[in-house]
Scaffold this motif. Sequence first.
Motif, mmCIF file in Angstrom:
data_model
loop_
_atom_site.group_PDB
_atom_site.id
_atom_site.type_symbol
_atom_site.label_atom_id
_atom_site.label_comp_id
_atom_site.label_asym_id
_atom_site.label_seq_id
_atom_site.Cartn_x
_atom_site.Cartn_y
_atom_site.Cartn_z
ATOM 1 N N CYS A 242 10.186 27.876 -16.120
ATOM 2 C CA CYS A 242 10.635 29.016 -16.502
ATOM 3 C C CYS A 242 10.063 29.641 -17.809
ATOM 4 O O CYS A 242 10.148 30.872 -18.210
ATOM 5 N N ALA A 243 9.420 28.670 -18.620
ATOM 6 C CA ALA A 243 8.395 29.071 -19.769
ATOM 7 C C ALA A 243 7.065 29.418 -19.436
ATOM 8 O O ALA A 243 6.108 29.530 -20.005
ATOM 9 N N ALA A 244 6.618 29.571 -17.865
ATOM 10 C CA ALA A 244 5.438 29.990 -17.487
ATOM 11 C C ALA A 244 4.284 28.893 -17.639
ATOM 12 O O ALA A 244 3.208 28.925 -17.828
ATOM 13 N N MET A 245 4.925 27.625 -17.796
ATOM 14 C CA MET A 245 3.737 26.432 -17.970
ATOM 15 C C MET A 245 3.966 25.566 -16.677
ATOM 16 O O MET A 245 4.870 25.756 -15.954
ATOM 17 N N ALA A 246 2.765 25.364 -16.131
ATOM 18 C CA ALA A 246 2.321 24.536 -14.982
ATOM 19 C C ALA A 246 3.135 23.228 -15.207
ATOM 20 O O ALA A 246 2.694 22.352 -16.129
ATOM 21 N N GLN A 247 3.756 22.830 -14.140
ATOM 22 C CA GLN A 247 4.194 21.315 -14.053
ATOM 23 C C GLN A 247 4.007 20.704 -12.747
ATOM 24 O O GLN A 247 3.898 21.182 -11.711
ATOM 25 N N MET A 248 3.558 19.413 -12.840
ATOM 26 C CA MET A 248 3.070 18.773 -11.622
ATOM 27 C C MET A 248 4.028 17.508 -11.415
ATOM 28 O O MET A 248 4.494 16.952 -12.097
ATOM 29 N N GLY B 86 -1.820 13.048 -0.559
ATOM 30 C CA GLY B 86 -1.284 14.486 0.235
ATOM 31 C C GLY B 86 -1.008 15.463 -0.787
ATOM 32 O O GLY B 86 -0.232 15.486 -1.734
ATOM 33 N N TYR B 87 -1.728 16.855 -0.608
ATOM 34 C CA TYR B 87 -1.460 17.864 -1.606
ATOM 35 C C TYR B 87 -1.411 19.138 -0.714
ATOM 36 O O TYR B 87 -1.607 19.237 0.493
ATOM 37 N N ASP B 88 -1.336 20.228 -1.364
ATOM 38 C CA ASP B 88 -1.316 21.503 -0.436
ATOM 39 C C ASP B 88 -2.850 22.069 -0.554
ATOM 40 O O ASP B 88 -3.786 21.376 -1.061
ATOM 41 N N GLY B 89 -3.106 23.413 -0.241
ATOM 42 C CA GLY B 89 -4.370 23.498 -0.200
ATOM 43 C C GLY B 89 -5.234 24.112 -1.435
ATOM 44 O O GLY B 89 -6.226 24.856 -1.376
ATOM 45 N N ALA B 90 -4.600 23.969 -2.600
ATOM 46 C CA ALA B 90 -5.168 24.481 -4.007
ATOM 47 C C ALA B 90 -6.717 23.594 -4.177
ATOM 48 O O ALA B 90 -6.581 22.595 -3.671
ATOM 49 N N SER B 91 -7.413 24.541 -4.269
ATOM 50 C CA SER B 91 -8.736 24.071 -4.590
ATOM 51 C C SER B 91 -8.969 22.870 -5.681
ATOM 52 O O SER B 91 -9.606 22.154 -5.419
ATOM 53 N N LYS B 92 -8.236 23.217 -6.495
ATOM 54 C CA LYS B 92 -8.011 22.120 -7.654
ATOM 55 C C LYS B 92 -7.605 20.734 -7.231
ATOM 56 O O LYS B 92 -8.158 19.561 -7.575
ATOM 57 N N MET B 93 -6.878 20.697 -6.159
ATOM 58 C CA MET B 93 -6.351 19.589 -5.652
ATOM 59 C C MET B 93 -7.268 19.101 -4.268
ATOM 60 O O MET B 93 -7.219 17.988 -4.368
ATOM 61 N N SER B 94 -7.543 19.973 -3.489
ATOM 62 C CA SER B 94 -8.054 19.537 -2.188
ATOM 63 C C SER B 94 -9.555 19.951 -2.211
ATOM 64 O O SER B 94 -10.576 19.722 -1.285
ATOM 65 N N GLY B 95 -10.188 20.090 -3.346
ATOM 66 C CA GLY B 95 -11.672 20.543 -3.385
ATOM 67 C C GLY B 95 -12.491 19.319 -2.836
ATOM 68 O O GLY B 95 -12.081 18.296 -3.181
ATOM 69 N N LEU B 96 -13.422 19.655 -2.132
ATOM 70 C CA LEU B 96 -14.274 18.683 -1.432
ATOM 71 C C LEU B 96 -15.150 17.824 -2.340
ATOM 72 O O LEU B 96 -15.213 16.557 -2.255
ATOM 73 N N TYR B 97 -15.518 18.452 -3.292
ATOM 74 C CA TYR B 97 -16.391 17.635 -4.443
ATOM 75 C C TYR B 97 -15.844 17.610 -5.635
ATOM 76 O O TYR B 97 -16.027 16.307 -6.546
ATOM 77 N N ARG B 98 -14.994 18.450 -6.068
ATOM 78 C CA ARG B 98 -14.625 18.696 -7.593
ATOM 79 C C ARG B 98 -12.915 18.277 -7.505
ATOM 80 O O ARG B 98 -12.488 18.575 -8.717
ATOM 81 N N MET C 71 0.900 -1.287 -0.024
ATOM 82 C CA MET C 71 0.119 0.053 0.016
ATOM 83 C C MET C 71 0.812 1.272 0.085
ATOM 84 O O MET C 71 2.190 1.348 0.543
ATOM 85 N N PHE C 72 0.212 2.263 -0.532
ATOM 86 C CA PHE C 72 1.016 3.640 -0.561
ATOM 87 C C PHE C 72 0.073 4.956 -0.489
ATOM 88 O O PHE C 72 -0.961 4.825 -0.419
ATOM 89 N N SER C 73 0.838 6.005 -0.413
ATOM 90 C CA SER C 73 0.252 7.165 -0.589
ATOM 91 C C SER C 73 0.606 8.008 -1.763
ATOM 92 O O SER C 73 1.911 8.115 -1.935
ATOM 93 N N LEU C 74 -0.287 8.804 -2.524
ATOM 94 C CA LEU C 74 0.301 9.575 -3.570
ATOM 95 C C LEU C 74 0.397 11.153 -2.764
ATOM 96 O O LEU C 74 -0.339 11.661 -2.355
ATOM 97 N N ILE C 75 1.427 11.574 -3.312
ATOM 98 C CA ILE C 75 1.866 13.287 -2.907
ATOM 99 C C ILE C 75 2.011 13.586 -4.458
ATOM 100 O O ILE C 75 2.505 13.456 -5.158
ATOM 101 N N ALA C 76 1.235 15.163 -4.434
ATOM 102 C CA ALA C 76 1.402 15.772 -5.681
ATOM 103 C C ALA C 76 1.486 17.279 -5.382
ATOM 104 O O ALA C 76 1.371 17.783 -4.367
ATOM 105 N N ASP C 77 2.466 18.121 -6.032
ATOM 106 C CA ASP C 77 2.366 19.560 -6.241
ATOM 107 C C ASP C 77 2.672 19.939 -7.175
ATOM 108 O O ASP C 77 3.369 19.349 -8.188
ATOM 109 N N GLU C 78 2.415 21.427 -7.508
ATOM 110 C CA GLU C 78 2.407 21.836 -8.807
ATOM 111 C C GLU C 78 3.442 23.189 -8.732
ATOM 112 O O GLU C 78 3.133 24.001 -7.677
ATOM 113 N N ALA C 79 3.801 23.417 -9.771
ATOM 114 C CA ALA C 79 4.995 24.903 -9.935
ATOM 115 C C ALA C 79 5.027 25.142 -11.132
ATOM 116 O O ALA C 79 4.819 24.320 -12.124
ATOM 117 N N THR C 80 5.287 26.412 -11.398
ATOM 118 C CA THR C 80 5.530 27.125 -12.668
ATOM 119 C C THR C 80 7.017 26.946 -13.267
ATOM 120 O O THR C 80 7.839 27.396 -12.564
#
Length: 313
Positions: free
Chosen positions: A12-18, A46-58, A1-10
């Motif tokens: 140098c080309a202003a592109m979002a990378q996860m 495990g994510y940060d508090g961004a709504s796209k990641m931690s949203g309760l419904y979506r 068993m395992f847990s998934l960890i994700a984070d996002e950053a921008t």
Amino acid sequence: MFSLIADEATDCAAMAQMALCVRYLKDSEIREEFLGVQMDYIRGQGYDGASKMSGLYRGVQARIRQQYPEAVYTHCKAHCLNLAIIHASKCTYVRNMMATVQTVAFAFNMSAKRLLKFQETLGCDPTSREEMEERQKLQSSCETRWAARADAFHTFLCLYRTVVTSLEDLGANGDTKAAANSLSVLQFDFIITLVTAEHVLAAVVELSTMLQQKACHLLRAATETRVIIATLKASKMKCLALLMVVPVSTATAERSFSTMRRVKSYLRSTMTTERLSGLGLLNIYQEKKLDAERIVDMFAAKKERRLALIFKV
């Protein structure tokens, strides 16, 4: 068993990378790696508090739990601690202090003239130079990792005399910005807030560092958090006790002068200070009952006297 960890950053080309990682146990050792996994064994997210990641419904965590209900979501505790520090720093005094520290640090570090004066003053202060070891300038505050500001505050405190002397000298030579900063760092509100914030963050930064370690787990995080809370509560009680013993007025001392006028009158003007103090205490605390026998015994036991106050059988 395992847990998934994700984070996002921008990038140098202003592109979002996860970044996607997994946390798992292997031979009783906690590991966090970039691995391909089978989602059937997922037990946590495990994510940060961004709504796209931690949203309760979506949010991502909600969508994953729809397919894998055992994947419990955990908000990054290091991020929670950072948010708690930000919330606590909304106090006007703390916000103003942080702005002043940042302004003074930039004023010195971005001006060759001011930095040279700062280094010359530091060279004449062996105490500050010893505390700062090899550092030759102030540190600016980190904009995102608020716990890391403890180092900037500690540096400012250690170099406080150097900062004040440098600003005053620059102000005397016509630097109006340095003169204004000098007035700011000499304010009582600034000094007491800087000392308090540095003390609190010095304890919190250790917790923040521990929370970011791979080997850290929820039980250890909860235990260490309780220790930090207990430490800060003890410090709070000491500060409150100090504030309680600081006098508000000298009214009590002034009221004792009325007793002095009754005890030391014109006819007893040659009374010694020791006798005046003793009679004054007796007069002020008239409601207290005294054991005359015990007083006589203590007086007689001090030395041999002509008058036999204690009879030996």
